[in-house]
Design an enzyme around this catalytic site. Structure first.
Site, PDB file in Angstrom:
ATOM      1  N   GLY A  14     -10.564  11.995 -43.461  1.00 46.33           N
ATOM      2  CA  GLY A  14      -9.514  11.082 -43.856  1.00 46.33           C
ATOM      3  C   GLY A  14      -9.861   9.647 -43.877  1.00 46.33           C
ATOM      4  O   GLY A  14     -10.861   9.028 -43.143  1.00 46.33           O
ATOM      5  N   ARG A  75     -12.501  16.165 -48.305  1.00 43.23           N
ATOM      6  CA  ARG A  75     -13.054  17.214 -47.532  1.00 43.23           C
ATOM      7  C   ARG A  75     -13.656  18.110 -48.550  1.00 43.23           C
ATOM      8  O   ARG A  75     -13.000  18.564 -49.561  1.00 43.23           O
ATOM      9  CB  ARG A  75     -11.976  17.696 -46.901  1.00 43.23           C
ATOM     10  CG  ARG A  75     -11.070  16.761 -45.999  1.00 43.23           C
ATOM     11  CD  ARG A  75     -10.079  17.352 -45.036  1.00 43.23           C
ATOM     12  NE  ARG A  75      -9.350  16.387 -44.647  1.00 43.23           N
ATOM     13  CZ  ARG A  75      -9.426  15.678 -43.690  1.00 43.23           C
ATOM     14  NH1 ARG A  75     -10.295  15.613 -42.852  1.00 43.23           N
ATOM     15  NH2 ARG A  75      -8.499  14.652 -43.246  1.00 43.23           N
ATOM     16  N   ASP A 106     -15.820  13.360 -36.660  1.00 39.88           N
ATOM     17  CA  ASP A 106     -16.834  14.104 -36.090  1.00 39.88           C
ATOM     18  C   ASP A 106     -17.282  15.408 -37.211  1.00 39.88           C
ATOM     19  O   ASP A 106     -18.442  15.718 -37.080  1.00 39.88           O
ATOM     20  CB  ASP A 106     -16.645  14.508 -34.851  1.00 39.88           C
ATOM     21  CG  ASP A 106     -15.150  15.473 -34.421  1.00 39.88           C
ATOM     22  OD1 ASP A 106     -14.672  15.484 -35.709  1.00 39.88           O
ATOM     23  OD2 ASP A 106     -14.931  15.632 -33.429  1.00 39.88           O
ATOM     24  N   THR A 131     -12.329   6.684 -38.092  1.00 43.15           N
ATOM     25  CA  THR A 131     -10.849   7.582 -38.141  1.00 43.15           C
ATOM     26  C   THR A 131     -10.054   6.859 -37.399  1.00 43.15           C
ATOM     27  O   THR A 131     -10.289   6.297 -36.258  1.00 43.15           O
ATOM     28  CB  THR A 131     -11.327   8.717 -37.397  1.00 43.15           C
ATOM     29  OG1 THR A 131     -10.088   9.665 -37.076  1.00 43.15           O
ATOM     30  CG2 THR A 131     -12.007   8.751 -36.073  1.00 43.15           C
ATOM     31  N   ASP A 133      -7.964   8.136 -35.514  1.00 46.22           N
ATOM     32  CA  ASP A 133      -7.466   9.062 -34.295  1.00 46.22           C
ATOM     33  C   ASP A 133      -8.071   8.747 -32.965  1.00 46.22           C
ATOM     34  O   ASP A 133      -7.787   9.065 -32.066  1.00 46.22           O
ATOM     35  CB  ASP A 133      -7.726  10.659 -34.634  1.00 46.22           C
ATOM     36  CG  ASP A 133      -7.023  10.962 -35.870  1.00 46.22           C
ATOM     37  OD1 ASP A 133      -6.087  10.302 -36.075  1.00 46.22           O
ATOM     38  OD2 ASP A 133      -7.253  11.920 -36.436  1.00 46.22           O
ATOM     39  N   ASP A 135     -10.871   9.768 -31.887  1.00 47.61           N
ATOM     40  CA  ASP A 135     -10.989  11.332 -31.018  1.00 47.61           C
ATOM     41  C   ASP A 135     -12.749  11.718 -31.232  1.00 47.61           C
ATOM     42  O   ASP A 135     -12.961  12.453 -31.443  1.00 47.61           O
ATOM     43  CB  ASP A 135     -10.130  12.200 -31.750  1.00 47.61           C
ATOM     44  CG  ASP A 135     -10.395  12.566 -33.228  1.00 47.61           C
ATOM     45  OD1 ASP A 135     -11.140  11.725 -33.823  1.00 47.61           O
ATOM     46  OD2 ASP A 135      -9.872  13.284 -33.868  1.00 47.61           O
ATOM     47  N   ARG A 177      -3.866  13.607 -34.601  1.00 40.85           N
ATOM     48  CA  ARG A 177      -4.284  14.845 -34.652  1.00 40.85           C
ATOM     49  C   ARG A 177      -4.377  15.358 -33.317  1.00 40.85           C
ATOM     50  O   ARG A 177      -3.354  15.391 -32.816  1.00 40.85           O
ATOM     51  CB  ARG A 177      -5.968  15.004 -35.159  1.00 40.85           C
ATOM     52  CG  ARG A 177      -5.931  14.506 -36.645  1.00 40.85           C
ATOM     53  CD  ARG A 177      -6.673  15.873 -37.493  1.00 40.85           C
ATOM     54  NE  ARG A 177      -7.827  15.637 -37.336  1.00 40.85           N
ATOM     55  CZ  ARG A 177      -8.888  16.431 -38.248  1.00 40.85           C
ATOM     56  NH1 ARG A 177      -8.431  17.161 -39.104  1.00 40.85           N
ATOM     57  NH2 ARG A 177     -10.242  15.984 -38.042  1.00 40.85           N
TER      58      ARG A 177
HETATM   59  P1  ATP Z   1     -10.989  13.019 -39.840  1.00 38.08           P
HETATM   60  O1  ATP Z   1     -11.249  12.858 -38.527  1.00 38.08           O
HETATM   61  O2  ATP Z   1     -10.509  11.968 -40.510  1.00 38.08           O
HETATM   62  O3  ATP Z   1     -10.319  14.394 -40.169  1.00 38.08           O
HETATM   63  P2  ATP Z   1     -13.589  14.188 -40.250  1.00 38.08           P
HETATM   64  O4  ATP Z   1     -15.007  13.734 -40.676  1.00 38.08           O
HETATM   65  O5  ATP Z   1     -13.499  14.823 -38.849  1.00 38.08           O
HETATM   66  O6  ATP Z   1     -12.598  13.023 -40.561  1.00 38.08           O
HETATM   67  P3  ATP Z   1     -13.485  16.632 -41.501  1.00 38.08           P
HETATM   68  O7  ATP Z   1     -12.549  17.275 -42.645  1.00 38.08           O
HETATM   69  O8  ATP Z   1     -13.558  17.406 -40.317  1.00 38.08           O
HETATM   70  O9  ATP Z   1     -13.312  15.314 -41.413  1.00 38.08           O
HETATM   71  O10 ATP Z   1     -15.038  16.735 -42.227  1.00 38.08           O
HETATM   72  C1  ATP Z   1     -15.141  16.047 -43.406  1.00 38.08           C
HETATM   73  C2  ATP Z   1     -16.135  16.854 -44.139  1.00 38.08           C
HETATM   74  O11 ATP Z   1     -17.142  16.956 -43.583  1.00 38.08           O
HETATM   75  C3  ATP Z   1     -15.741  18.319 -44.582  1.00 38.08           C
HETATM   76  O12 ATP Z   1     -14.757  18.445 -45.531  1.00 38.08           O
HETATM   77  C4  ATP Z   1     -16.935  19.042 -45.074  1.00 38.08           C
HETATM   78  O13 ATP Z   1     -17.358  18.710 -46.328  1.00 38.08           O
HETATM   79  C5  ATP Z   1     -17.887  18.215 -43.803  1.00 38.08           C
HETATM   80  N1  ATP Z   1     -18.228  19.079 -42.820  1.00 38.08           N
HETATM   81  C6  ATP Z   1     -17.518  19.139 -41.749  1.00 38.08           C
HETATM   82  N2  ATP Z   1     -17.875  20.082 -40.770  1.00 38.08           N
HETATM   83  C7  ATP Z   1     -18.884  20.481 -41.197  1.00 38.08           C
HETATM   84  C8  ATP Z   1     -20.010  21.404 -40.737  1.00 38.08           C
HETATM   85  N3  ATP Z   1     -19.744  22.054 -39.483  1.00 38.08           N
HETATM   86  N4  ATP Z   1     -20.985  21.748 -41.363  1.00 38.08           N
HETATM   87  C9  ATP Z   1     -20.971  21.230 -42.787  1.00 38.08           C
HETATM   88  N5  ATP Z   1     -20.446  20.260 -43.209  1.00 38.08           N
HETATM   89  C10 ATP Z   1     -19.205  19.960 -42.601  1.00 38.08           C
END
Ligand code: ATP
Length: 328
Positions: A14, A75, A106, A131, A133, A135, A177
């Protein structure tokens, strides 16, 4: 120690206000140290599609005050698979990228760690927490949180005016979230009567809330504001239930994505700039597989595996304070 010559940079997950300030920090600090920066677009998808632009110092002019991310974000499903990451590694190698700097949550860091492990550390990775959040357990600050809570606070202040005029009960749902940080800050800063967060189910018991709404109404209170966290949800159903049972007009407002946009606050601009520069410093020092974090009043770095494994209990003082502030 191998000298870093080329950095890949991307924003993922995000978006969060302040990402641009961090991008600017990375680019300016890298270029000032003779390092080339390739900005990959749309998160990990940019790596898979080899979609990048070289970023010079001028490319990040006039963005420190802008919300969103000039690199776009996404994503990427493909990046979860080993084959997808292999493609990304190939693209990075083809462009002689020695280190990848990722801004996100994360999930983004998990992706970076997987990439690092898969290429046996040949390409270094550094994560910057961005982020709204808050979190991420290993850091007390994440880029965008401060802007989001200020936006949510202003929104609730406005809702309170109309809520008082109509003597209504208002439920305002905020983002976060599965974490209740935005709700806790918004609730305490606006003097909300109730704050419902995933970390404290008991306080959010709807039957108890209904009783408190009734008592407050009998005492002549002109409004009743409930801040509900996204992780709890069901705000419209709650509003219906309160109105049906108490007879008090109740409205639900979901603030939604407006909390993610807008010009970043001073704190988000400054902290994001520091974290962006810090990421480059850590790379120059030769450290590998790190997350830039803010802990105990200092900007520092931790190993990605260690950082991702950390757990953060929700600070109980938020809950105690919210209870203490009730007008009873
Ligand atoms: P937010 O907190 O804003 O949602 P985020 O980084 O946690 O941010 P995610 O959608 O969980 O958002 O992860 C972003 C991208 O990172 C995913 O779309 C994917 O491409 C990659 N990703 C997440 N987890 C994994 C994993 N375990 N292995 C490989 N790639 C991953």
């Amino acid at each position: 120690m191998n000298r870093v010559r080329t950095i890949g940079l991307l924003t993922s997950g995000g978006d969060a206000p302040g990402m641009n300030a961090a991008i600017r920090g990375v680019v300016r600090c890298a270029v000032n140290n003779g390092i080339k920066v390739l900005g990959f677009e749309k998160g990990y998808n940019g790596l898979l599609d080899n979609e990048y632009r070289e970023m010079d110092k001028r490319s990040v002019s006039d963005i420190v005050d802008r919300g969103g991310t000039i690199l776009f974000t996404a994503r990427s499903k493909e990046f979860f698979d080993k084959e997808g990451r292999a493609k990304a590694i190939e693209v990075l190698k083809k462009n002689s990228v020695d280190a990848l700097v990722v801004l996100g949550g994360d999930g983004t860091f998990r992706g970076a760690k997987e990439l690092y492990d898969q290429c046996n550390g040949e390409i270094n990775v550094i994560g910057i927490p961005a982020t709204i959040d808050l979190d991420i357990a290993c850091t007390e600050y994440t880029i965008g949180f401060d802007t989001a809570i200020n936006t949510a606070m202003e929104g609730v202040d406005r809702i309170r005016d109309t809520s008082t005029s109509h003597e209504r009960c208002s439920i305002v749902e905020v983002m976060g979230r599965n974490a209740g940080y935005i709700a806790a800050y918004t609730g305490i800063s606006t003097g909300a009567e109730d704050i419902i967060i995933p970390e404290n189910n008991e306080y959010g018991d709807i039957n108890k809330i209904i009783t408190r709404v009734r008592i407050a109404n009998k005492k002549g209170k002109k409004h009743y504001i409930i801040i509900n966290a996204e992780g709890i949800g069901h705000s419209y159903e709650m509003a219906n239930m309160i109105e049906t049972i108490t007879g008090i007009e109740t409205r639900a407002t979901i603030l939604g994505h407006l909390q993610r946009g807008g010009s970043p606050t001073c704190k988000d601009r400054v902290y994001a700039s520091i974290m962006g520069c810090k990421a480059v410093e850590v790379l120059i020092e030769g450290k590998k597989n790190r997350l830039i974090v803010y802990r105990n009043g200092e900007f520092t770095d931790v190993d990605i595996n260690v950082g991702l494994a950390e757990k953060k209990p929700f600070p109980q003082y938020f809950i105690r304070t919210a209870v203490e502030l009730e007008s009873k």
